[in-house]
Design an enzyme around this catalytic site. Structure first.
Site, PDB file in Angstrom:
ATOM      1  N   TYR A 152       0.828  -1.150   0.057  1.00 38.30           N
ATOM      2  CA  TYR A 152       0.169  -0.073   0.148  1.00 38.30           C
ATOM      3  C   TYR A 152       0.712   1.057  -0.096  1.00 38.30           C
ATOM      4  O   TYR A 152       0.596   2.209  -0.665  1.00 38.30           O
ATOM      5  CB  TYR A 152      -0.856   0.204   1.222  1.00 38.30           C
ATOM      6  CG  TYR A 152      -1.668   1.451   1.512  1.00 38.30           C
ATOM      7  CD1 TYR A 152      -2.820   1.787   0.922  1.00 38.30           C
ATOM      8  CD2 TYR A 152      -1.067   2.271   2.581  1.00 38.30           C
ATOM      9  CE1 TYR A 152      -3.384   2.820   1.028  1.00 38.30           C
ATOM     10  CE2 TYR A 152      -1.568   3.310   2.728  1.00 38.30           C
ATOM     11  CZ  TYR A 152      -2.751   3.715   2.263  1.00 38.30           C
ATOM     12  OH  TYR A 152      -3.348   4.810   2.458  1.00 38.30           O
ATOM     13  N   GLY A 153       1.777   1.376   0.809  1.00 38.89           N
ATOM     14  CA  GLY A 153       2.746   2.401   0.887  1.00 38.89           C
ATOM     15  C   GLY A 153       3.553   2.556  -0.267  1.00 38.89           C
ATOM     16  O   GLY A 153       3.814   3.737  -0.836  1.00 38.89           O
TER      17      GLY A 153
END
Ligand code: UGA
Length: 318
Positions: A152-153
């Site tokens: 996600y990051g």
């Protein structure tokens, strides 16, 4: 409808997007809201969020940004608040990653493309503290090395980089705001505080990933909304700013506060640390203060109380 006062809010039915849309409408803006109403969590919650946006100056479009003619929508607005995303740090592994790529990277690139050649329009992109990963610094400053520890990051960082390259090469006026663990009424049901409060109110067990010593900078949703409005008025294209509270708490400290405020004892089960979870976050908000005039107002206890009150009502618990 004044053109300068017309905005596009992507993800308008979500937690942050709905609060932002509500504030823009209250401030006299006209809003075109786009949301795909994905079932990542109960769509009924998103529909309930949409109910609070009923307004003559609000137009809702249910659509996936990747399938929409964004060029024609962007022509109708002056400012773009890009809140739509596939959220959730811990679910971004495995097969799900394709959704994160489509929603967080591809859709952002499509919006930036739509804004090419429209240099007077501004876009504010909702980035995330997860771009930092596990930093050796106590306090995270924007110029720190960015080493996300979750897929996600990685997608949020890629989107930030797109914002920068579209600004540098095509003069697209876009900037990023790195939100730090946002909380308050309408918080997503997959997030920690929602799950902890719900378990407390319903006398259910709470699962903590790790030993609960991980720290988060929890930021109240109205401070996040305010940061967006300030960023619009003090625009710094190509830059990214930390939007946090500037202080942090361990998850165990949060649980004690929930016990105190709700008056309920908690049944806690400690399990393994979750992959992709960072250990600590703490925003240095000096840049946002100086450049945007950002000044977070909500203290954690008051914010927690308002989320508990909201959840008592929405979950119909007396
Ligand atoms: C949150 C959001 O979910 C992300 O979308 C956002 O990008 C990110 O904040 C951010 O700061 O940018 P996170 O900090 O993991 O991610 O927030 P929570 O899901 O609320 O978790 C907070 C803490 O509670 C974490 O340390 C997590 O390990 C812990 N937790 C959460 C548990 O121990 N048990 C749970 O059931 C849920």
């Amino acid at each position: 409808m004044l053109k300068e006062k017309t905005c596009l809010v992507t993800g308008c039915a979500g937690f942050i997007g709905s609060h932002l849309t509500e504030k823009l409408l209250a401030d006299g803006y006209a809003v075109i809201g786009v949301d795909a109403l994905r079932d990542y969590y109960d769509v009924a919650i998103k529909k309930q969020n949409l109910n609070s946006l009923k307004h003559d100056n609000f137009e809702f479009i249910e659509a996936d940004l990747n399938e929409l003619d964004l060029g024609s929508i962007v022509k109708r607005v002056y400012h773009v608040f890009h809140e739509a995303a596939q959220a959730g740090v811990r679910n971004s592994w495995g097969q799900e990653f394709g959704i994160y790529v489509n929603d967080n990277i591809m859709a952002t690139q499509k919006l930036l493309e739509a804004l090419r050649g429209q240099k007077d329009k501004k876009m504010i992109f909702a980035s995330s503290s997860s771009v930092y990963g596990d930093s050796t610094q106590d306090e995270l400053v924007e110029k720190a090395v960015l080493n996300p520890v979750s897929p996600y990051g990685v997608t949020k960082l890629a989107a930030e980089k797109l914002v920068q390259v579209y600004w540098k090469n095509y003069g697209v006026q876009a900037l990023g705001l790195r939100y730090f663990t946002v909380f308050g009424p309408r918080q997503r049901p997959d997030m920690g505080l929602f799950k902890f409060i719900k378990a407390a109110l319903k006398n259910e067990e709470i699962e903590i990933y790790g030993d609960g010593s991980q720290k988060r900078d929890f930021t109240y949703v109205t401070d996040i909304v305010e940061a967006n409005i300030l960023a619009l008025n003090n625009f710094r294209p190509g830059e990214c700013f930390n939007i946090g509270s500037g202080s942090n708490l361990t998850v165990n400290e949060v649980l004690s506060k929930i016990e105190k405020i709700s008056g309920k004892g908690l049944a806690v089960r400690y399990t393994e640390r979750a992959k992709g979870d960072v250990i600590n976050t703490l925003a240095n908000i000096g840049n946002a203060r100086k450049q945007l005039g950002y000044d977070p107002k909500m203290n954690f206890e008051q914010g927690l109380l308002s989320q508990i009150e909201y959840m008592r009502k929405s979950l119909k618990i007396g």
